[in-house]
Design a protein around this motif. Structure first.
Motif, PDB file in Angstrom:
ATOM      1  N   ASP A 212       0.853  -0.988   0.111  1.00 21.64           N
ATOM      2  CA  ASP A 212      -0.266  -0.047  -0.008  1.00 21.64           C
ATOM      3  C   ASP A 212       0.862   1.165   0.109  1.00 21.64           C
ATOM      4  N   LYS A 214       0.574   4.680   2.240  1.00 18.57           N
ATOM      5  CA  LYS A 214      -0.278   5.403   3.201  1.00 18.57           C
ATOM      6  C   LYS A 214      -0.391   6.949   2.972  1.00 18.57           C
ATOM      7  N   GLY A 226      -6.307   6.644   3.965  1.00 19.79           N
ATOM      8  CA  GLY A 226      -6.715   5.126   3.947  1.00 19.79           C
ATOM      9  C   GLY A 226      -5.765   4.068   3.224  1.00 19.79           C
ATOM     10  N   TYR A 269      -4.920  -9.717   7.715  1.00 19.66           N
ATOM     11  CA  TYR A 269      -4.162  -8.647   7.235  1.00 19.66           C
ATOM     12  C   TYR A 269      -2.782  -8.405   8.103  1.00 19.66           C
ATOM     13  N   ASN A 285      -4.873  -6.279  10.533  1.00 27.42           N
ATOM     14  CA  ASN A 285      -6.053  -5.575  10.116  1.00 27.42           C
ATOM     15  C   ASN A 285      -7.002  -7.159  10.055  1.00 27.42           C
ATOM     16  N   ARG A 287      -9.694  -8.120   8.104  1.00 26.63           N
ATOM     17  CA  ARG A 287     -10.509  -7.901   6.705  1.00 26.63           C
ATOM     18  C   ARG A 287      -9.409  -7.630   5.497  1.00 26.63           C
ATOM     19  N   GLY A 289      -7.611  -5.683   2.653  1.00 30.66           N
ATOM     20  CA  GLY A 289      -7.098  -4.409   2.859  1.00 30.66           C
ATOM     21  C   GLY A 289      -7.707  -3.308   1.598  1.00 30.66           C
ATOM     22  N   ASP A 290      -7.729  -2.109   1.778  1.00 30.49           N
ATOM     23  CA  ASP A 290      -8.281  -1.305   0.939  1.00 30.49           C
ATOM     24  C   ASP A 290      -7.215  -0.127   0.591  1.00 30.49           C
ATOM     25  N   PRO A 291      -6.462  -0.152  -0.393  1.00 23.39           N
ATOM     26  CA  PRO A 291      -6.650  -0.822  -1.511  1.00 23.39           C
ATOM     27  C   PRO A 291      -5.911  -2.114  -2.199  1.00 23.39           C
ATOM     28  N   GLU A 292      -5.238  -2.738  -1.138  1.00 28.37           N
ATOM     29  CA  GLU A 292      -4.485  -3.906  -1.663  1.00 28.37           C
ATOM     30  C   GLU A 292      -5.411  -4.933  -2.305  1.00 28.37           C
TER      31      GLU A 292
HETATM   32  N1  GLY Z   1      -4.587  -0.344   3.341  1.00 28.74           N
HETATM   33  C1  GLY Z   1      -4.875  -0.266   4.539  1.00 28.74           C
HETATM   34  C2  GLY Z   1      -5.854  -0.731   5.141  1.00 28.74           C
HETATM   35  O1  GLY Z   1      -6.654  -1.423   4.564  1.00 28.74           O
HETATM   36  O2  GLY Z   1      -5.967  -0.634   6.305  1.00 28.74           O
END
Ligand code: GLY
Ligand code: AMP
Length: 426
Positions: A212, A214, A226, A269, A285, A287, A289-292
């Protein structure tokens, strides 16, 4: 099988896009979804934290699997609620979601399982935190212990800035009760990577690596967001490193969660810093990842639905996945001003043109439909994702598509994937 996906970001569009390709899917519902997910299934106007309504909807619509995207409903116990009603739900229980929702819990679990992480102290009184930070003359990292949408971490090269950050979190309550406790830890030096794994309580399947970006600015300057873009795979992650991460981090955390009476199920994660002394955990994390998720799922060739079911059923040991060997790069287009204040409702043009480019998928994050237009509706607006024969080609293709898309105040980093390109030299 009918599936209900919960969430409305770029991550959920990527999951919906992938589930929609499943031959095992009958009908996909997304609550509340976004204009991107509306193309993959049917959006349902129920908020992610309205567990009662979601439960009622699932019962009425013969939902066989609920997939939870974001962390807040997980931390609030949405999976527990569905399971109590006899409906399969992908994601950890509230007890297990504390691995992300309570950084103090995560730190203690890592300590008890001898998992390498930054040295850290937990404080629930500003006065004590201030005394401790002032006693140090190295850089410090200050973290709100609770959920803060990826923005609750301050990397401070000067302890005086660390005290200011602690004050904002603990006294000014800029993240509300998420800042009742803070973690103060040493700053780690190295390259970051995200390792996402499916975990069914016992078995671990590691997905392709990713990275990512950040901070908001090119060269990793400015406040954390995010996530402004991601690529997969991350060349820093060698096979030997994956073995080490599995042995020293993933297996101990899964065992530790079992010992704690909170077995882990869902996507785990691990946000890691690859230091000169080996991999260290920055955060967990609970769940995708966003945007991974956007570049990772773009590379997943296998059907996602049976994998999610295997996680729920505890049969992950029977699963193997096929991956596209080509790298993928996702560039996030954001509203001007993000991660601070920004305006919404800006008309977005060029989406069709961008998607006509080969091997491009434009994932919607903060968008809304207004009359016949798509308009901006959040900080992170779109995740423009490209596959390429090389990371450099994927990057060039992603930016070619980005440049076709216009909205007032559109902002993106221009250096997504540069670290990887430098590393592999192509
Ligand atoms: N890309 C970081 C997150 O999903 O927390
Ligand atoms: P987290 O949400 O805990 O992953 O933190 C967000 C970002 O802050 C990470 O992706 C890192 O870039 C940075 N960060 C967190 N902890 C540390 C640390 N101990 N040393 C250096 N950077 C860190």
């Amino acid at each position: 099988m009918n599936v209900l996906l919960i969430g409305s970001g770029g991550r959920e569009h990527a999951i919906a896009w992938k589930l929609a390709q499943s031959k095992n899917l009958s009908k996909l519902y997304i609550a509340p979804g976004n204009p991107g997910t509306a193309v993959c299934g049917e959006n349902v106007s129920i908020a992610v934290n309205d567990t009662d309504k979601l439960l009622g909807f699932a019962k009425q619509n013969d939902i066989g699997l609920v997939v939870v995207g974001p962390e807040d409903p997980l931390a609030a116990g949405i999976v527990d609620a569905f399971e109590a009603a006899g409906i399969k739900a992908f994601g950890p229980s509230a007890g297990a979601a504390k691995l992300e929702a309570d950084k103090a819990f995560a730190k203690q679990l890592m300590r008890s399982a001898a998992i390498s992480t930054a040295e850290g102290q937990i404080f629930d009184r500003f006065k004590d935190a201030k005394t401790y930070i002032a006693s140090r003359d190295e850089p410090v990292v200050i973290k709100a212990a609770g959920l803060a949408k990826g923005k609750g971490v301050f990397v401070c090269n000067d302890p005086a800035d660390g005290i200011l950050a602690a004050e904002k979190i603990m006294c000014d309550k800029i993240f509300g009760p998420a800042g009742d406790k803070i973690v103060v830890e040493d700053k780690l030096i190295g390259e970051e990577t995200s390792i996402l794994a499916f975990v069914d309580g016992r078995n671990i399947y590691i997905m392709e690596s990713s990275q990512d970006h950040k901070p908001i600015g090119d060269g990793d300057i400015g406040p954390n967001t995010g996530g402004m873009g991601a690529y997969s795979p991350a060349p820093v992650v060698t096979e030997a490193l994956i073995d080490q991460i599995t042995r020293e981090i993933l297996v101990p955390v899964v065992d530790g969660m079992n010992r704690n009476g909170t077995p882990y199920k869902g996507v785990l994660y691990a946000g890691l810093m690859i230091t000169a002394g080996g991999p260290r955990v920055l955060e967990f994390n609970v769940r995708f990842g966003d945007p991974e998720t956007q570049p990772i799922l773009t590379r997943l060739k296998s059907d996602l639905l049976p994998v999610l079911l295997a996680v729920c059923d505890g049969t992950l040991d029977t699963v193997t996945l096929q991956w596209d060997q080509r790298p993928a790069v996702c560039v996030v287009m954001a509203s001007g001003g993000y991660p601070g204040n920004y305006e919404k409702g800006k008309r977005i043009t060029g989406l069709d043109e961008a998607e006509q480019i080969k091997d491009i998928v434009v994932f919607h994050a903060g968008t809304a439909a207004k009359n016949s237009d798509i308009v901006t509706a959040g900080g992170r607006v779109l995740g423009v994702t490209a596959l390429g024969r090389t990371i450099a080609e994927a990057k060039a293709r992603a930016y070619e598509a980005v440049d076709k898309i216009k909205f007032d105040g559109a902002y993106c980093r221009r250096d997504i994937a540069d670290k990887a390109i430098k590393k592999v030299n192509y």
